[in-house]
Design a protein around this motif. Structure first.
Motif, PDB file in Angstrom:
ATOM      1  N   CYS A   1       0.848  -1.191   0.000  1.00 40.39           N
ATOM      2  CA  CYS A   1       0.000   0.000   0.000  1.00 40.39           C
ATOM      3  C   CYS A   1       0.879   1.236   0.000  1.00 40.39           C
ATOM      4  CB  CYS A   1      -0.906   0.002   1.225  1.00 40.39           C
ATOM      5  SG  CYS A   1      -2.278  -1.154   1.123  1.00 40.39           S
ATOM      6  N   GLU A   2       0.674   2.092  -0.984  1.00 40.65           N
ATOM      7  CA  GLU A   2       1.489   3.288  -1.118  1.00 40.65           C
ATOM      8  C   GLU A   2       0.888   4.429  -0.304  1.00 40.65           C
ATOM      9  OE1 GLU A   2       4.252   3.149  -2.221  1.00 40.65           O
ATOM     10  OE2 GLU A   2       4.485   2.050  -4.089  1.00 40.65           O
ATOM     11  N   ASN A   3       1.553   4.791   0.792  1.00 36.58           N
ATOM     12  CA  ASN A   3       1.047   5.837   1.665  1.00 36.58           C
ATOM     13  C   ASN A   3       1.700   7.179   1.407  1.00 36.58           C
ATOM     14  OD1 ASN A   3      -0.775   4.217   3.311  1.00 36.58           O
ATOM     15  ND2 ASN A   3       1.075   3.186   4.022  1.00 36.58           N
ATOM     16  N   GLY A   4       2.496   7.275   0.353  1.00 37.17           N
ATOM     17  CA  GLY A   4       3.093   8.552   0.010  1.00 37.17           C
ATOM     18  C   GLY A   4       4.162   8.999   0.974  1.00 37.17           C
ATOM     19  N   ASN A   5       4.989   8.077   1.437  1.00 41.04           N
ATOM     20  CA  ASN A   5       6.091   8.452   2.312  1.00 41.04           C
ATOM     21  C   ASN A   5       7.325   7.641   1.955  1.00 41.04           C
ATOM     22  OD1 ASN A   5       5.804   5.877   3.566  1.00 41.04           O
ATOM     23  ND2 ASN A   5       4.274   6.708   4.962  1.00 41.04           N
ATOM     24  N   ILE A   9       8.664   3.883  -0.539  1.00 37.57           N
ATOM     25  CA  ILE A   9       9.751   3.757  -1.504  1.00 37.57           C
ATOM     26  C   ILE A   9      10.746   2.693  -1.053  1.00 37.57           C
ATOM     27  CG2 ILE A   9      11.632   4.977  -2.650  1.00 37.57           C
ATOM     28  CD1 ILE A   9       8.808   5.811  -3.469  1.00 37.57           C
ATOM     29  N   ALA A  10      11.072   2.690   0.234  1.00 30.11           N
ATOM     30  CA  ALA A  10      11.980   1.669   0.760  1.00 30.11           C
ATOM     31  C   ALA A  10      11.402   0.278   0.561  1.00 30.11           C
ATOM     32  CB  ALA A  10      12.250   1.928   2.237  1.00 30.11           C
ATOM     33  N   ALA A  11      10.085   0.145   0.757  1.00 32.87           N
ATOM     34  CA  ALA A  11       9.431  -1.154   0.581  1.00 32.87           C
ATOM     35  C   ALA A  11       9.510  -1.612  -0.867  1.00 32.87           C
ATOM     36  CB  ALA A  11       7.979  -1.064   1.030  1.00 32.87           C
ATOM     37  N   GLU A  12       9.267  -0.692  -1.806  1.00 27.62           N
ATOM     38  CA  GLU A  12       9.329  -1.057  -3.222  1.00 27.62           C
ATOM     39  C   GLU A  12      10.733  -1.511  -3.610  1.00 27.62           C
ATOM     40  OE1 GLU A  12       8.541   0.769  -7.691  1.00 27.62           O
ATOM     41  OE2 GLU A  12       7.868   1.861  -5.911  1.00 27.62           O
ATOM     42  N   ILE A  13      11.733  -0.752  -3.187  1.00 31.08           N
ATOM     43  CA  ILE A  13      13.115  -1.130  -3.495  1.00 31.08           C
ATOM     44  C   ILE A  13      13.451  -2.477  -2.865  1.00 31.08           C
ATOM     45  CG2 ILE A  13      15.540  -0.504  -3.148  1.00 31.08           C
ATOM     46  CD1 ILE A  13      14.663   2.426  -3.293  1.00 31.08           C
ATOM     47  N   GLY A  14      12.982  -2.692  -1.632  1.00 31.05           N
ATOM     48  CA  GLY A  14      13.245  -3.961  -0.950  1.00 31.05           C
ATOM     49  C   GLY A  14      12.618  -5.137  -1.668  1.00 31.05           C
ATOM     50  N   PRO A  24       1.720  -1.804  -6.634  1.00 30.04           N
ATOM     51  CA  PRO A  24       1.327  -0.649  -5.819  1.00 30.04           C
ATOM     52  C   PRO A  24      -0.183  -0.481  -5.720  1.00 30.04           C
ATOM     53  CG  PRO A  24       2.060   0.081  -7.982  1.00 30.04           C
ATOM     54  CD  PRO A  24       2.298  -1.400  -7.934  1.00 30.04           C
ATOM     55  N   ILE A  25      -0.655  -0.207  -4.508  1.00 31.98           N
ATOM     56  CA  ILE A  25      -2.069   0.061  -4.231  1.00 31.98           C
ATOM     57  C   ILE A  25      -2.138   1.245  -3.275  1.00 31.98           C
ATOM     58  CG2 ILE A  25      -4.232  -0.816  -3.270  1.00 31.98           C
ATOM     59  CD1 ILE A  25      -3.330  -3.613  -3.878  1.00 31.98           C
ATOM     60  N   PRO A 130       0.287  10.316  -7.650  1.00 29.49           N
ATOM     61  CA  PRO A 130       0.131   9.239  -6.664  1.00 29.49           C
ATOM     62  C   PRO A 130       1.087   8.098  -6.965  1.00 29.49           C
ATOM     63  CG  PRO A 130      -2.016   9.993  -7.440  1.00 29.49           C
ATOM     64  CD  PRO A 130      -0.991  10.638  -8.330  1.00 29.49           C
ATOM     65  N   MET A 131       1.568   7.439  -5.929  1.00 31.68           N
ATOM     66  CA  MET A 131       2.597   6.416  -6.110  1.00 31.68           C
ATOM     67  C   MET A 131       2.094   5.177  -6.837  1.00 31.68           C
ATOM     68  SD  MET A 131       4.880   6.469  -2.659  1.00 31.68           S
ATOM     69  CE  MET A 131       5.881   7.903  -2.237  1.00 31.68           C
ATOM     70  N   ALA A 132       0.788   4.976  -6.904  1.00 29.48           N
ATOM     71  CA  ALA A 132       0.273   3.810  -7.619  1.00 29.48           C
ATOM     72  C   ALA A 132       0.176   4.060  -9.113  1.00 29.48           C
ATOM     73  CB  ALA A 132      -1.094   3.409  -7.063  1.00 29.48           C
ATOM     74  N   PHE A 133       0.416   5.292  -9.560  1.00 33.09           N
ATOM     75  CA  PHE A 133       0.413   5.597 -10.983  1.00 33.09           C
ATOM     76  C   PHE A 133       1.775   5.256 -11.578  1.00 33.09           C
ATOM     77  CE2 PHE A 133      -3.150   9.027 -11.199  1.00 33.09           C
ATOM     78  CZ  PHE A 133      -4.011   8.133 -10.567  1.00 33.09           C
TER      79      PHE A 133
END
Length: 332
Positions: A1-5, A9-14, A24-25, A130-133
């Motif tokens: 879940c992308e909370n905009g913080n 980003i760290a989670a996506e890279i991980g 991304p949601i 938005p990060m899900a875009f």
């Protein structure tokens, strides 16, 4: 879940470094959309606020991730056709469709987008989408690939022109992804701002003056097809020329090149996604693997244009509701 913080980003890279697939949601999405996406992609792990709070349970005693808890099979060096990310469309034409990015399509998208930053001595980027875009690949991955810094602003700052302008000035933003209407509301000179990037929306009474303004034409199915720099005051956005590694064709319903003064569909060829998740029939209508290049795909955008006077007059179709009926131009 992308909370905009920064944790998102760290989670996506991980996830990407772990060899897993990132989907991304945004938590504020309607629950029906969130549930559909989670079920459609067969999600094994939800990375939300609880995950960050209880992250210790995913770490083994030797500080390595516990793959059995995460439900992931680690593959640190995935092959080029291995899935790494699935981004869902808006669903304006029905259910959202999951666009599958393999590692080749992901890497090439980042490389193409990074060309917009190569000439900048300082890269301080202010995010907007938005990060899900799919635009998050421009705002984060491409910026990081160039050694830059991305600023993540809150909704309160992002949607308020006074606060956003102050943020640009205080943090010396050099590149911003922003709407032309919002940028036109800025009142002060921003000496550190070197480039504005637009997403192809209709431009009204916009004069770039001394600003470098770049318009990117893209879809969820292709993060970046072409771009164009606005150098004089215009009332319409221009889509531009193909980015490196991309070819553009204008075809009729039979798949033939259109002639002068005739309409056709814009199609792109390059290393792009080649399928929708779990939708073989829809995949066949949009994507076509080429025979003359490994990993390349031929993509039908469903956007109609007409060729005349050396330019392409462009009408958006149904890809994004905010773009519907906007008339733009594409120079070859």
């Amino acid at each position: 879940c992308e909370n905009g913080n920064e944790l998102s980003i760290a989670a996506e890279i991980g996830v990407l470094k772990a060899g897993a697939v990132f989907v991304p949601i945004i938590p504020s999405y309607p629950q029906e959309r969130v549930q559909f996406i989670s079920t459609d992609c067969d999600a094994k792990l939800l990375i939300d606020e609880d995950f960050y709070t209880d992250i210790a349970k995913y770490i083994s005693k030797d500080n390595s991730t516990n793959s059995s808890e995460c439900g992931m099979d680690f593959n640190p060096v995935p092959p080029l056709k291995e899935k790494v990310m699935i981004v869902y469309t808006s669903g304006s034409t029905g259910h959202p469709k999951g666009v599958v990015y393999d590692i080749a399509a992901y890497n090439m998208s980042v490389c193409r987008l990074a060309t917009h930053f190569e000439d900048l001595p300082t890269l301080n980027f202010c995010s907007f989408a938005p990060m899900a875009f799919i635009a998050h690949m421009l705002e984060y991955a491409a910026v990081y690939a160039c050694g830059g810094t991305t600023h993540i602003t809150s909704d309160e700052v992002r949607m308020n022109p006074v606060k956003l302008e102050r943020y640009y000035r205080d943090y010396r933003i050099s590149v911003g992804f922003i709407s032309s209407k919002l940028y036109c509301m800025f009142k002060q000179e921003l000496p550190d701002l070197k480039r504005i990037i637009l997403g192809g929306e209709k431009i009204c009474n916009f004069d770039p003056k001394d600003m470098n303004v770049t318009v990117i034409y893209a879809q969820t199915e292709a993060t970046d097809i072409s771009s164009y720099q606005i150098d004089i005051a215009r009332e319409e956005a221009f889509i531009g020329t193909p980015l490196p590694g991309t070819e553009i064709y204008i075809l009729d319903e039979q798949g033939h090149d259109v002639g002068f003064m005739k309409e056709g569909e814009i199609c792109a060829k390059g290393i792009y996604p080649r399928s929708y998740l779990n939708l073989p029939e829809e995949t066949g209508k949009t994507f076509e693997e080429t025979e003359d290049g490994y990993l390349q795909a031929f993509q039908y955008t469903k956007d109609q244009i007409a060729y005349f006077k050396g330019a392409f007059d462009f009408w958006y179709d149904r890809s994004f509701l905010s773009r519907r009926r906007n008339r733009l131009s594409l120079y070859s």
